[in-house]
Design a protein around this motif. Structure first.
Motif, PDB file in Angstrom:
ATOM      1  N   THR A   1     -31.996  35.004 -29.515  1.00 44.41           N
ATOM      2  CA  THR A   1     -32.248  34.419 -28.196  1.00 44.41           C
ATOM      3  C   THR A   1     -30.947  34.359 -27.406  1.00 44.41           C
ATOM      4  O   THR A   1     -29.942  33.830 -27.892  1.00 44.41           O
ATOM      5  CB  THR A   1     -32.849  33.009 -28.318  1.00 44.41           C
ATOM      6  OG1 THR A   1     -34.093  33.093 -29.027  1.00 44.41           O
ATOM      7  CG2 THR A   1     -33.116  32.409 -26.946  1.00 44.41           C
TER       8      THR A   1
ATOM      9  N   PRO B   1     -37.982  31.984 -17.107  1.00 43.77           N
ATOM     10  CA  PRO B   1     -37.288  31.205 -18.132  1.00 43.77           C
ATOM     11  C   PRO B   1     -35.805  31.544 -18.161  1.00 43.77           C
ATOM     12  O   PRO B   1     -35.401  32.631 -17.746  1.00 43.77           O
ATOM     13  CB  PRO B   1     -37.994  31.627 -19.423  1.00 43.77           C
ATOM     14  CG  PRO B   1     -38.490  33.008 -19.143  1.00 43.77           C
ATOM     15  CD  PRO B   1     -38.877  33.023 -17.694  1.00 43.77           C
TER      16      PRO B   1
ATOM     17  N   ALA C   1     -34.145  34.628 -23.139  1.00 42.51           N
ATOM     18  CA  ALA C   1     -35.075  35.669 -23.584  1.00 42.51           C
ATOM     19  C   ALA C   1     -34.840  35.941 -25.068  1.00 42.51           C
ATOM     20  O   ALA C   1     -33.697  35.933 -25.532  1.00 42.51           O
ATOM     21  CB  ALA C   1     -34.885  36.942 -22.769  1.00 42.51           C
TER      22      ALA C   1
ATOM     23  N   THR D   1     -30.322  40.322 -14.958  1.00 40.18           N
ATOM     24  CA  THR D   1     -31.446  40.755 -14.139  1.00 40.18           C
ATOM     25  C   THR D   1     -31.009  41.920 -13.245  1.00 40.18           C
ATOM     26  O   THR D   1     -29.823  42.218 -13.131  1.00 40.18           O
ATOM     27  CB  THR D   1     -31.952  39.622 -13.234  1.00 40.18           C
ATOM     28  OG1 THR D   1     -30.944  39.330 -12.250  1.00 40.18           O
ATOM     29  CG2 THR D   1     -32.246  38.368 -14.032  1.00 40.18           C
TER      30      THR D   1
ATOM     31  N   SER E   1     -37.511  43.156 -25.646  1.00 41.25           N
ATOM     32  CA  SER E   1     -37.534  41.756 -25.226  1.00 41.25           C
ATOM     33  C   SER E   1     -38.962  41.315 -24.989  1.00 41.25           C
ATOM     34  O   SER E   1     -39.753  42.058 -24.380  1.00 41.25           O
ATOM     35  CB  SER E   1     -36.713  41.553 -23.949  1.00 41.25           C
ATOM     36  OG  SER E   1     -36.849  40.222 -23.462  1.00 41.25           O
ATOM     37  N   GLU E   2     -39.313  40.116 -25.475  1.00 43.76           N
ATOM     38  CA  GLU E   2     -40.636  39.583 -25.211  1.00 43.76           C
ATOM     39  C   GLU E   2     -40.795  39.262 -23.726  1.00 43.76           C
ATOM     40  O   GLU E   2     -41.882  39.330 -23.177  1.00 43.76           O
ATOM     41  CB  GLU E   2     -40.867  38.321 -26.052  1.00 43.76           C
ATOM     42  CG  GLU E   2     -40.908  38.592 -27.547  1.00 43.76           C
ATOM     43  CD  GLU E   2     -41.132  37.337 -28.351  1.00 43.76           C
ATOM     44  OE1 GLU E   2     -41.317  36.264 -27.738  1.00 43.76           O
ATOM     45  OE2 GLU E   2     -41.137  37.424 -29.594  1.00 43.76           O
ATOM     46  N   THR E   3     -39.679  38.916 -23.084  1.00 43.24           N
ATOM     47  CA  THR E   3     -39.691  38.635 -21.651  1.00 43.24           C
ATOM     48  C   THR E   3     -39.118  39.838 -20.918  1.00 43.24           C
ATOM     49  O   THR E   3     -38.038  40.315 -21.252  1.00 43.24           O
ATOM     50  CB  THR E   3     -38.844  37.387 -21.327  1.00 43.24           C
ATOM     51  OG1 THR E   3     -39.332  36.282 -22.075  1.00 43.24           O
ATOM     52  CG2 THR E   3     -38.905  37.056 -19.846  1.00 43.24           C
TER      53      THR E   3
ATOM     54  N   ARG F   1     -39.600  40.001 -17.282  1.00 49.54           N
ATOM     55  CA  ARG F   1     -39.415  39.600 -15.885  1.00 49.54           C
ATOM     56  C   ARG F   1     -39.244  38.090 -15.826  1.00 49.54           C
ATOM     57  O   ARG F   1     -39.890  37.351 -16.579  1.00 49.54           O
ATOM     58  CB  ARG F   1     -40.609  40.030 -15.036  1.00 49.54           C
ATOM     59  CG  ARG F   1     -40.509  39.617 -13.575  1.00 49.54           C
ATOM     60  CD  ARG F   1     -41.690  40.138 -12.762  1.00 49.54           C
ATOM     61  NE  ARG F   1     -41.653  41.582 -12.639  1.00 49.54           N
ATOM     62  CZ  ARG F   1     -42.543  42.295 -11.959  1.00 49.54           C
ATOM     63  NH1 ARG F   1     -43.544  41.683 -11.355  1.00 49.54           N
ATOM     64  NH2 ARG F   1     -42.431  43.598 -11.876  1.00 49.54           N
ATOM     65  N   VAL F   2     -38.376  37.635 -14.931  1.00 44.07           N
ATOM     66  CA  VAL F   2     -38.129  36.203 -14.750  1.00 44.07           C
ATOM     67  C   VAL F   2     -38.201  35.877 -13.260  1.00 44.07           C
ATOM     68  O   VAL F   2     -38.092  36.763 -12.408  1.00 44.07           O
ATOM     69  CB  VAL F   2     -36.759  35.779 -15.319  1.00 44.07           C
ATOM     70  CG1 VAL F   2     -36.706  35.953 -16.819  1.00 44.07           C
ATOM     71  CG2 VAL F   2     -35.633  36.562 -14.627  1.00 44.07           C
TER      72      VAL F   2
END
Length: 405
Positions: free
Chosen positions: A222, A246, A249, A266, A292-294, A296-297
């Protein structure tokens, strides 16, 4: 003699009673009755064809006959046969008849008198099996393609239904799986081009045994998400803060790919000429070899007025409304003026002062003075826009000495 006569009369009376009872029973047993029963229709097979519709399943049958004969009918065991073996495909109407071979009983009515039967040609075809997964396995595993033990099944049914089948599907639940799923029995469903289940068809087999291999995922790590901006807000405004949601990530990859990563950035978020706070959905820049599980933020960029202070030193103090006939001396003769406002407004004032030193004026109002002497005067400032705040005047008072000439 008399006793013998009385004895003969007794026997005669008994015989008469017996004969009366016998005649009554015979009359009752021979009574004509009508009875109505609900009977089930039994349709024959139609070789090479399939029944797609039939109506009715039950009929009301009226029987007439002697009571003793009608008593021999057991409606729970009696069926009405309907022969459809020689019918052609399509909708057919067949008269309903009951050939009852029972002496003393006849069928006086059947309702309804006609059965409607729709037939279609029976057809079969092979169709490929597709198995999909549902759910998410344990986070440390990644599901591979499901493997059914049978890849083709036989679909049988009415021709029109079979022709509409484009695929056979099954779904296996992999929720929470922490290892390979083996030999899971999965029911199958035939579907059409719109992915709707096709009714009235049979699948052979109608289940398959499915295995779903699971692959261990790379180690997780993380890291914080860092928002990257470019450009500058409109003059007079600035970026106060940047918030990311969040804010972290979970990434995965080999140690060689993730070991040196301390954050995920980003894409560039343009703040050029912005004057208000805004939120932007920003994609993450994920390095090669990393997942990455994420992806977009939401990035919220707070924009506020760029407030600055500026001190103008040595501004000469002007005297307004000096009484006539007096000489004066001012101490001190200059003050320092500090103002506060949006940067672009302050910079405009600076340019004006450079071009005209009297643009920003410090002054005292002497209109109220009626006699000579030493007077403590409040210093005022003129020439400031309404959007600018006067922060301080140092000193805030000066001494005005007046003497007669």
């Amino acid at each position: 003699m008399i006793e013998r006569i009385l004895q003969r009369d007794t026997w005669a009376k008994a015989l008469a009673v017996f004969l009366a009872l016998f005649m009554w029973y015979t009359a009752m047993d021979g009574q004509w009755e009508t009875r109505v029963y609900d009977l089930r229709l039994e349709f024959s097979d139609a070789p090479g064809k399939i029944v797609t519709f039939r109506n009715p399943d039950m009929v009301k049958v009226t029987f007439q006959g002697l009571a003793r004969a009608l008593d021999k009918i057991d409606p729970s065991k009696l069926i009405v046969p309907v022969d459809i073996s020689s019918l052609e495909p399509g909708t057919n109407q067949i008269p309903i008849d009951l050939d009852l071979r029972l002496g003393g009983v006849n069928v006086s009515d059947i309702y309804p008198k006609v059965a409607v039967v729709a037939l279609d040609v029976k057809e079969s075809k092979p169709v490929s099996v597709n198995v999909e997964t549902r759910g998410v396995p344990n986070e440390e595993f990644e599901a591979q393609a499901p493997v059914p033990d049978i890849t083709v099944v036989e679909v049988t049914g009415p021709r029109t239904q079979v022709e509409s089948v484009v695929g056979v599907f099954g779904t296996v639940d992999i929720s929470g799986a922490a290892g390979t799923i083996a030999n899971r029995q999965v029911p199958l469903t035939a579907v059409d081009a719109q992915n709707n289940a096709v009714p009235n068809v049979e699948l052979n087999p109608d289940h398959v045994s499915v295995s779903v291999p699971m692959k261990s995922r790379p180690p997780a790590k993380t890291v914080p998400v860092r928002a990257e901006t470019q450009g500058a807000p409109k003059t007079g405004y600035r970026v106060k803060a940047v918030h990311v949601s969040p804010s972290s990530a979970k990434i995965r990859g080999d140690a060689s790919a993730t070991g040196g990563l301390s954050y995920i950035a980003t894409e560039k978020i343009d703040v050029t000429d912005r004057t208000q706070t805004f939120t932007y959905p920003a994609n993450l820049i994920i390095p090669q070899g990393v997942t990455s599980e994420t992806v977009r933020v939401n990035v919220t960029v707070e924009i506020e007025e760029d407030i600055v202070k500026k001190t103008f030193a040595g501004v000469f103090v002007q005297i307004h409304s000096l009484p006539v006939g007096y000489a004066f001396e001012l101490n001190p003769t200059t003050v320092d003026i500090t103002i506060e406002g949006r940067r672009d407004v302050i910079e405009e004032i600076e340019r004006n002062v450079e071009e005209n030193s009297d643009y920003l004026e410090a002054f005292i109002d002497a209109s109220w003075i009626k006699e000579p002497g030493s007077h403590k005067m409040v210093v005022n400032v003129r020439g400031l826009p309404g959007t600018v705040r006067l922060d301080s005047i140092v000193p805030s008072h000066v001494i005005l000495e007046l003497r007669e000439r």
